[in-house]
Scaffold this motif. Structure first.
Motif, PDB file in Angstrom:
ATOM      1  N   THR A 102       0.523 -33.828  25.579  1.00 29.77           N
ATOM      2  CA  THR A 102       1.539 -33.044  26.290  1.00 29.77           C
ATOM      3  C   THR A 102       1.521 -31.549  26.014  1.00 29.77           C
ATOM      4  N   GLU A 103       0.954 -31.110  24.900  1.00 27.44           N
ATOM      5  CA  GLU A 103       1.023 -29.707  24.533  1.00 27.44           C
ATOM      6  C   GLU A 103      -0.361 -29.185  24.159  1.00 27.44           C
ATOM      7  N   SER A 104      -0.648 -27.946  24.542  1.00 32.07           N
ATOM      8  CA  SER A 104      -1.941 -27.367  24.178  1.00 32.07           C
ATOM      9  C   SER A 104      -1.969 -26.952  22.711  1.00 32.07           C
ATOM     10  N   ARG A 105      -0.774 -26.729  22.132  1.00 28.35           N
ATOM     11  CA  ARG A 105      -0.690 -26.342  20.722  1.00 28.35           C
ATOM     12  C   ARG A 105       0.635 -26.832  20.144  1.00 28.35           C
ATOM     13  N   THR A 106       0.561 -27.359  18.931  1.00 27.00           N
ATOM     14  CA  THR A 106       1.771 -27.800  18.236  1.00 27.00           C
ATOM     15  C   THR A 106       1.786 -27.172  16.849  1.00 27.00           C
ATOM     16  N   LEU A 107       2.869 -26.474  16.535  1.00 25.19           N
ATOM     17  CA  LEU A 107       3.019 -25.834  15.228  1.00 25.19           C
ATOM     18  C   LEU A 107       4.234 -26.424  14.520  1.00 25.19           C
ATOM     19  N   VAL A 108       4.001 -26.952  13.337  1.00 24.22           N
ATOM     20  CA  VAL A 108       5.092 -27.451  12.496  1.00 24.22           C
ATOM     21  C   VAL A 108       5.162 -26.534  11.279  1.00 24.22           C
ATOM     22  N   GLU A 109       6.198 -25.710  11.208  1.00 25.55           N
ATOM     23  CA  GLU A 109       6.310 -24.760  10.106  1.00 25.55           C
ATOM     24  C   GLU A 109       6.726 -25.443   8.808  1.00 25.55           C
ATOM     25  N   GLY A 133       5.598 -22.942   6.185  1.00 32.10           N
ATOM     26  CA  GLY A 133       5.426 -21.657   6.846  1.00 32.10           C
ATOM     27  C   GLY A 133       4.091 -21.000   6.594  1.00 32.10           C
ATOM     28  N   ALA A 134       3.078 -21.801   6.348  1.00 28.64           N
ATOM     29  CA  ALA A 134       1.773 -21.242   5.962  1.00 28.64           C
ATOM     30  C   ALA A 134       1.056 -20.567   7.126  1.00 28.64           C
ATOM     31  N   PHE A 135       1.236 -21.092   8.323  1.00 25.40           N
ATOM     32  CA  PHE A 135       0.441 -20.615   9.454  1.00 25.40           C
ATOM     33  C   PHE A 135       1.150 -19.480  10.175  1.00 25.40           C
ATOM     34  N   ASP A 136       0.573 -18.290  10.055  1.00 34.51           N
ATOM     35  CA  ASP A 136       1.150 -17.107  10.689  1.00 34.51           C
ATOM     36  C   ASP A 136       0.427 -16.816  12.000  1.00 34.51           C
ATOM     37  N   MET A 180       7.425 -29.628   7.570  1.00 35.50           N
ATOM     38  CA  MET A 180       7.609 -31.037   7.868  1.00 35.50           C
ATOM     39  C   MET A 180       9.009 -31.520   7.501  1.00 35.50           C
ATOM     40  N   ALA A 181       9.620 -30.860   6.527  1.00 39.88           N
ATOM     41  CA  ALA A 181      10.974 -31.266   6.117  1.00 39.88           C
ATOM     42  C   ALA A 181      11.968 -31.084   7.257  1.00 39.88           C
ATOM     43  N   GLY A 182      11.686 -30.154   8.160  1.00 35.86           N
ATOM     44  CA  GLY A 182      12.568 -29.920   9.290  1.00 35.86           C
ATOM     45  C   GLY A 182      12.130 -30.647  10.548  1.00 35.86           C
ATOM     46  N   ALA A 183      11.069 -31.466  10.461  1.00 38.69           N
ATOM     47  CA  ALA A 183      10.538 -32.165  11.630  1.00 38.69           C
ATOM     48  C   ALA A 183      10.874 -33.647  11.624  1.00 38.69           C
ATOM     49  N   GLN A 184      11.727 -34.064  10.679  1.00 34.45           N
ATOM     50  CA  GLN A 184      12.005 -35.491  10.539  1.00 34.45           C
ATOM     51  C   GLN A 184      12.851 -36.049  11.676  1.00 34.45           C
ATOM     52  N   GLU A 185      13.566 -35.178  12.373  1.00 32.23           N
ATOM     53  CA  GLU A 185      14.338 -35.666  13.512  1.00 32.23           C
ATOM     54  C   GLU A 185      13.418 -35.980  14.689  1.00 32.23           C
ATOM     55  N   ARG A 186      12.395 -35.147  14.886  1.00 30.97           N
ATOM     56  CA  ARG A 186      11.465 -35.339  16.011  1.00 30.97           C
ATOM     57  C   ARG A 186      10.469 -36.453  15.739  1.00 30.97           C
ATOM     58  N   GLY A 240       1.919 -34.586   0.601  1.00 33.09           N
ATOM     59  CA  GLY A 240       1.841 -33.195   0.156  1.00 33.09           C
ATOM     60  C   GLY A 240       1.624 -32.171   1.233  1.00 33.09           C
ATOM     61  N   PHE A 241       1.757 -32.543   2.513  1.00 33.61           N
ATOM     62  CA  PHE A 241       1.556 -31.594   3.600  1.00 33.61           C
ATOM     63  C   PHE A 241       2.916 -31.079   4.082  1.00 33.61           C
ATOM     64  N   ARG A 242       3.051 -29.757   4.173  1.00 35.56           N
ATOM     65  CA  ARG A 242       4.297 -29.156   4.637  1.00 35.56           C
ATOM     66  C   ARG A 242       4.139 -28.479   6.002  1.00 35.56           C
ATOM     67  N   SER A 243       2.954 -27.912   6.277  1.00 39.25           N
ATOM     68  CA  SER A 243       2.720 -27.225   7.555  1.00 39.25           C
ATOM     69  C   SER A 243       1.572 -27.892   8.301  1.00 39.25           C
ATOM     70  N   LEU A 244       1.673 -27.857   9.632  1.00 45.69           N
ATOM     71  CA  LEU A 244       0.605 -28.405  10.465  1.00 45.69           C
ATOM     72  C   LEU A 244       0.460 -27.554  11.716  1.00 45.69           C
ATOM     73  N   LEU A 245      -0.779 -27.346  12.112  1.00 48.36           N
ATOM     74  CA  LEU A 245      -1.101 -26.615  13.332  1.00 48.36           C
ATOM     75  C   LEU A 245      -2.155 -27.428  14.071  1.00 48.36           C
ATOM     76  N   SER A 246      -1.817 -27.852  15.297  1.00 49.32           N
ATOM     77  CA  SER A 246      -2.704 -28.736  16.051  1.00 49.32           C
ATOM     78  C   SER A 246      -3.012 -28.133  17.410  1.00 49.32           C
ATOM     79  N   PHE A 247      -4.298 -28.176  17.793  1.00 49.72           N
ATOM     80  CA  PHE A 247      -4.745 -27.618  19.071  1.00 49.72           C
ATOM     81  C   PHE A 247      -5.404 -28.710  19.905  1.00 49.72           C
ATOM     82  N   GLN A 248      -5.066 -28.740  21.179  1.00 50.65           N
ATOM     83  CA  GLN A 248      -5.734 -29.650  22.100  1.00 50.65           C
ATOM     84  C   GLN A 248      -7.176 -29.189  22.296  1.00 50.65           C
ATOM     85  N   LEU A 249      -8.119 -30.110  22.127  1.00 46.69           N
ATOM     86  CA  LEU A 249      -9.527 -29.772  22.328  1.00 46.69           C
ATOM     87  C   LEU A 249      -9.932 -29.946  23.782  1.00 46.69           C
ATOM     88  N   PHE A 250      -9.492 -31.004  24.390  1.00 45.65           N
ATOM     89  CA  PHE A 250      -9.778 -31.230  25.802  1.00 45.65           C
ATOM     90  C   PHE A 250      -8.903 -32.374  26.266  1.00 45.65           C
TER      91      PHE A 250
END
Length: 253
Positions: A103-110, A157-160, A112-118, A130-140
């Motif tokens: 559904t999304e070309s890019r997903t940024l999770v600043e 908040g690692a990914f600026d 994970m502690a704040g993403a538990q509702e979604r 041990g993962f707190r931040s995630l950045l995901s890109f659609q390849l195709f």
């Protein structure tokens, strides 16, 4: 007039931008140059290694690809934890990597502690590992195939902006390289299948005294009746002939 501080910051930004451009260029060249005669798995490994080395603040990475039936499989994960998270997305039917694929070309999770509702279960699993931040890109996401490049950090908040910009550019290059590798693999498989079908036709011509066209019709008829792909039927015919002859040549020569 530009102050010394502003000048220094501008100069620093230019150096960082130039370094990033050079790193992305090297990564892209490496992907393209080394996929001509290597398989898809090798290309995926290069993508993951290049992402960790090139994109700022990335600690771990992996690629998610959708297989037949809609299953999301992990490829070339940089750690067992990354593989586990990809596999858990199938079990949970939720997660940012799945969102990036569908559904999304890019997903940024600043954080994970704040993403538990979604994504309640996925976010908890990521935090546990041990993962707190995630950045995901659609390849195709075309012609029945889909995938995502997933980047991880242990810091919230690692990914600026630099991570997002570099990641988007790298993902675009990675998608091209992966598409090329898949195309080469498909062409190779097609050529191999054609050769095998040709050998199977020869076996049937010799065994039943029929012509090449009738031999091919026999293979097609067997494929339709057994609901097995034509190439696989041909492979079985060739393998059976080799076993009977006890030699590598299916014709027994």
């Amino acid at each position: 007039m530009v102050s010394t501080t502003e000048h220094d910051e501008s100069e620093h930004g230019e150096r960082v931008g130039a370094a990033l451009a050079h790193a992305l260029d090297e990564a892209a060249r490496g992907l393209i140059d080394r996929t001509d005669d290597e398989g898809v798995d090798h290309t995926l490994g290069l993508i993951v290694q290049g992402a960790i080395r090139t994109i700022p603040h990335v600690e771990q990475a992996g690629v998610s690809l959708v297989e037949r039936g809609g299953t999301v499989d992990a490829y070339a994960p940089s750690s067992p934890a990354v593989r586990e998270l990809d596999e858990l997305q199938n079990e949970f039917r939720e997660g940012p990597c799945r969102d990036s694929i569908w559904t999304e070309s890019r997903t940024l999770v600043e954080d994970m502690a704040g993403a538990q509702e979604r994504w309640p279960r996925y976010a908890s699993a990521a935090l546990t590992r041990g993962f707190r931040s995630l950045l995901s890109f659609q390849l195709f996401a075309a012609h029945g195939s889909a995938g995502a490049l997933n980047l991880y950090s242990s810091s919230p908040g690692a990914f600026d902006e630099s991570s997002v910009d570099a990641g988007a550019l790298f993902a675009a290059q990675a998608a091209l390289a992966l598409h090329g590798a898949k195309r080469i693999q498909g062409l190779t498989a097609a050529l191999d299948s054609r050769d095998t079908i040709g050998q199977a036709k020869g076996v049937l011509v010799e065994r039943f005294g029929v012509g090449p066209e009738q031999a091919f019709s026999m293979l097609v008829d067997s494929s339709q009746k057994t609901n097995i792909k034509l190439a696989e039927v041909a492979t079985r015919v060739v393998d059976e002939a080799r076993r009977k002859n006890g030699r590598g040549d299916p014709g027994g020569r």
